[in-house]
Design a protein around this motif. Sequence first.
Motif, PDB file in Angstrom:
ATOM      1  N   ALA A 117       0.832  -1.208   0.000  1.00 36.80           N
ATOM      2  CA  ALA A 117       0.000   0.000   0.000  1.00 36.80           C
ATOM      3  C   ALA A 117       0.867   1.258   0.000  1.00 36.80           C
ATOM      4  N   HIS A 118       0.434   2.248  -0.743  1.00 32.79           N
ATOM      5  CA  HIS A 118       1.096   3.542  -0.825  1.00 32.79           C
ATOM      6  C   HIS A 118       0.044   4.624  -0.615  1.00 32.79           C
ATOM      7  N   PRO A 119       0.412   5.736   0.038  1.00 31.64           N
ATOM      8  CA  PRO A 119      -0.573   6.809   0.169  1.00 31.64           C
ATOM      9  C   PRO A 119      -0.803   7.490  -1.182  1.00 31.64           C
ATOM     10  N   ALA A 120      -2.017   7.938  -1.401  1.00 29.06           N
ATOM     11  CA  ALA A 120      -2.311   8.727  -2.601  1.00 29.06           C
ATOM     12  C   ALA A 120      -1.491  10.009  -2.533  1.00 29.06           C
ATOM     13  N   ALA A 121      -1.169  10.565  -3.683  1.00 30.35           N
ATOM     14  CA  ALA A 121      -0.317  11.755  -3.743  1.00 30.35           C
ATOM     15  C   ALA A 121      -0.858  12.893  -2.876  1.00 30.35           C
ATOM     16  N   ASP A 122      -2.160  13.077  -2.879  1.00 30.25           N
ATOM     17  CA  ASP A 122      -2.732  14.171  -2.092  1.00 30.25           C
ATOM     18  C   ASP A 122      -2.822  13.867  -0.600  1.00 30.25           C
ATOM     19  N   ARG A 123      -2.431  12.668  -0.213  1.00 33.82           N
ATOM     20  CA  ARG A 123      -2.438  12.263   1.202  1.00 33.82           C
ATOM     21  C   ARG A 123      -1.040  12.235   1.806  1.00 33.82           C
ATOM     22  N   ILE A 124      -0.018  12.540   1.015  1.00 41.60           N
ATOM     23  CA  ILE A 124       1.346  12.556   1.534  1.00 41.60           C
ATOM     24  C   ILE A 124       1.474  13.748   2.479  1.00 41.60           C
ATOM     25  N   GLU A 125       1.939  13.483   3.693  1.00 41.15           N
ATOM     26  CA  GLU A 125       2.030  14.514   4.723  1.00 41.15           C
ATOM     27  C   GLU A 125       3.481  14.931   4.934  1.00 41.15           C
TER      28      GLU A 125
END
Length: 106
Positions: free
Chosen positions: A12-20
């Motif tokens: 699993a990878h975070p969606a681009a807009d969910r990268i903090e």
Amino acid sequence: MPPDSAAAPAPAHPAADRIELAAVLAALGHPARLEIVRRLAAAEESCCGDVVPDLPRSSVTHHIRTLRESGVILQRPRGRKHLLALRREDLDARFPGLLDLVLACR
């Protein structure tokens, strides 16, 4: 019971807009992970064994997972190996100039 040849699910990878930002900075704050990112910045996609410093397997697993879950890298299985790539476009879009600044520091 699934056959032995069944492919493992992709990590699993975070969606681009969910990268903090805090997660990215924390991931890049460790010298081994920073070295992995530097090596990936010099290549499009590399096998895990080609970019990971000489570390115990458990440490490698931890560092790769930390980078992946923070959104810094993409990891995809290819046969028995895992390919790694820096999420440069996603990071540059989300945090312009951050990656270049981090990579320029020695």
